[in-house]
Design an enzyme around this catalytic site. Structure first.
Site, PDB file in Angstrom:
ATOM      1  N   ASN A  14      -6.359  11.192 -16.024  1.00  0.00           N
ATOM      2  CA  ASN A  14      -5.524  12.127 -15.195  1.00  0.00           C
ATOM      3  C   ASN A  14      -5.021  13.582 -15.809  1.00  0.00           C
ATOM      4  O   ASN A  14      -5.084  14.455 -14.957  1.00  0.00           O
ATOM      5  CB  ASN A  14      -4.208  11.389 -15.130  1.00  0.00           C
ATOM      6  CG  ASN A  14      -4.231  10.242 -14.006  1.00  0.00           C
ATOM      7  OD1 ASN A  14      -4.436  10.661 -12.842  1.00  0.00           O
ATOM      8  ND2 ASN A  14      -4.564   8.922 -14.199  1.00  0.00           N
ATOM      9  N   LEU A  94      11.160   7.257 -22.150  1.00  0.00           N
ATOM     10  CA  LEU A  94      11.919   8.760 -22.314  1.00  0.00           C
ATOM     11  C   LEU A  94      13.120   8.562 -22.714  1.00  0.00           C
ATOM     12  O   LEU A  94      13.833   7.667 -22.326  1.00  0.00           O
ATOM     13  CB  LEU A  94      11.773   9.499 -21.334  1.00  0.00           C
ATOM     14  CG  LEU A  94      10.272  10.032 -20.751  1.00  0.00           C
ATOM     15  CD1 LEU A  94      10.709  10.925 -19.611  1.00  0.00           C
ATOM     16  CD2 LEU A  94       9.403  10.668 -21.848  1.00  0.00           C
ATOM     17  N   ASN A 108       5.715  11.200 -12.627  1.00  0.00           N
ATOM     18  CA  ASN A 108       4.930  10.153 -13.020  1.00  0.00           C
ATOM     19  C   ASN A 108       3.968   9.864 -12.046  1.00  0.00           C
ATOM     20  O   ASN A 108       4.244   9.837 -10.900  1.00  0.00           O
ATOM     21  CB  ASN A 108       5.825   8.854 -13.460  1.00  0.00           C
ATOM     22  CG  ASN A 108       5.103   7.759 -14.012  1.00  0.00           C
ATOM     23  OD1 ASN A 108       4.118   7.901 -14.958  1.00  0.00           O
ATOM     24  ND2 ASN A 108       5.273   6.649 -13.451  1.00  0.00           N
ATOM     25  N   HIS A 110       1.677   6.319 -10.642  1.00  0.00           N
ATOM     26  CA  HIS A 110       1.897   5.045 -10.935  1.00  0.00           C
ATOM     27  C   HIS A 110       0.575   4.601 -10.094  1.00  0.00           C
ATOM     28  O   HIS A 110       0.368   4.838  -8.954  1.00  0.00           O
ATOM     29  CB  HIS A 110       3.244   4.276 -10.422  1.00  0.00           C
ATOM     30  CG  HIS A 110       3.071   2.829 -10.721  1.00  0.00           C
ATOM     31  ND1 HIS A 110       3.297   2.302 -11.891  1.00  0.00           N
ATOM     32  CD2 HIS A 110       2.919   2.123  -9.864  1.00  0.00           C
ATOM     33  CE1 HIS A 110       3.263   1.153 -11.605  1.00  0.00           C
ATOM     34  NE2 HIS A 110       3.014   0.760 -10.605  1.00  0.00           N
ATOM     35  N   ALA A 180      -7.770   8.039  -5.567  1.00  0.00           N
ATOM     36  CA  ALA A 180      -5.936   8.487  -5.343  1.00  0.00           C
ATOM     37  C   ALA A 180      -5.474   9.140  -6.667  1.00  0.00           C
ATOM     38  O   ALA A 180      -5.096  10.270  -6.145  1.00  0.00           O
ATOM     39  CB  ALA A 180      -5.292   6.959  -4.954  1.00  0.00           C
TER      40      ALA A 180
END
Ligand code: GRF
Length: 207
Positions: A14, A94, A108, A110, A180
């Site tokens: 990513n 975090l 984020n 997911h 995706a």
């Protein structure tokens, strides 16, 4: 110019999608100023260094307690002074303070369509194992802002991916990434860099 800090734990595909997006110009007005990994062996660190990005490892294992780890982590974030923090497969919770200070400025990725297959314990291959166990026909990925919960923050983008009859958790994970995650993470950053993402009442509006 949107200054981005990317936090990683694993392979960094990513992260690579974001590096490539900036290089190709599909993400404009953005720059990765630092990559932080909690894992010294993360291939993401190599990807960052290859791209000439400042990269460091801050591992909880190398600190005697969580507080000291958090302190180091916060210092590394402050030094980089990012406008946006991107969690790209980051497996560490975090520090609370960071979530408060960076409200609606941490995103984020997911690997499911939230609110399915998310929350505590749903990470990595487990997400895809559970999706296959349940027999869903469609899964996908979600980019969302990070709040105090696990995968509960405002949703920015989602993309669906069909489940095939012969999918294994591994094959599904790979397709969800390709079809995706690597698409919507750069897209979300491009939207944020363009000032097009607003949060109102816990919901995202894209102008
Ligand atoms: C991805 O599946 C991401 O959705 C999840 O962790 C994985 C990270 O992969 N949160 P990579 O390190 O970006 O290759």
């Amino acid at each position: 110019m949107l200054k981005i800090l990317v936090c990683v734990s694993g392979g960094g595909t990513n992260l690579q999608a974001v590096i490539d997006g900036i290089a190709k110009g599909t993400i404009e007005n953005a720059q990765i100023v630092r990559v932080i990994s909690n894992n010294r062996n993360s291939y993401a660190l190599t990807r960052a260094k290859t791209a000439g990005i400042d990269a460091l490892c801050i591992s909880p294992k190398e600190y005697s307690d969580r507080e000291q780890f958090h302190e180091s982590f916060l210092t590394a974030v402050e030094e980089a002074a990012p406008d946006l923090i991107v969690l790209a497969g980051f497996l560490v919770v975090l520090p609370q303070k960071l979530i408060e200070v960076y409200r609606n400025r941490i995103i984020n990725i997911h690997p499911s369509l939230i609110p399915s297959f998310c929350g505590t314990g749903f990470y990595g291959l487990k997400v895809h194992e559970k999706a296959l166990e349940r027999g869903v026909r469609v899964t996908g990925a979600t980019v969302h802002f990070v709040d105090e919960g696990t995968d509960t923050g405002p949703i920015i983008l989602q993309k669906a991916v069909a489940v095939e009859a012969d999918d294994t958790p591994e094959s599904l994970q790979q397709r969800v990434m390709e079809e995706a995650e690597w698409q919507i993470l750069p897209q979300a950053i491009q939207l944020i860099a363009g000032g097009r993402v607003k949060v109102n009442d816990g919901k995202v509006r894209i102008d």
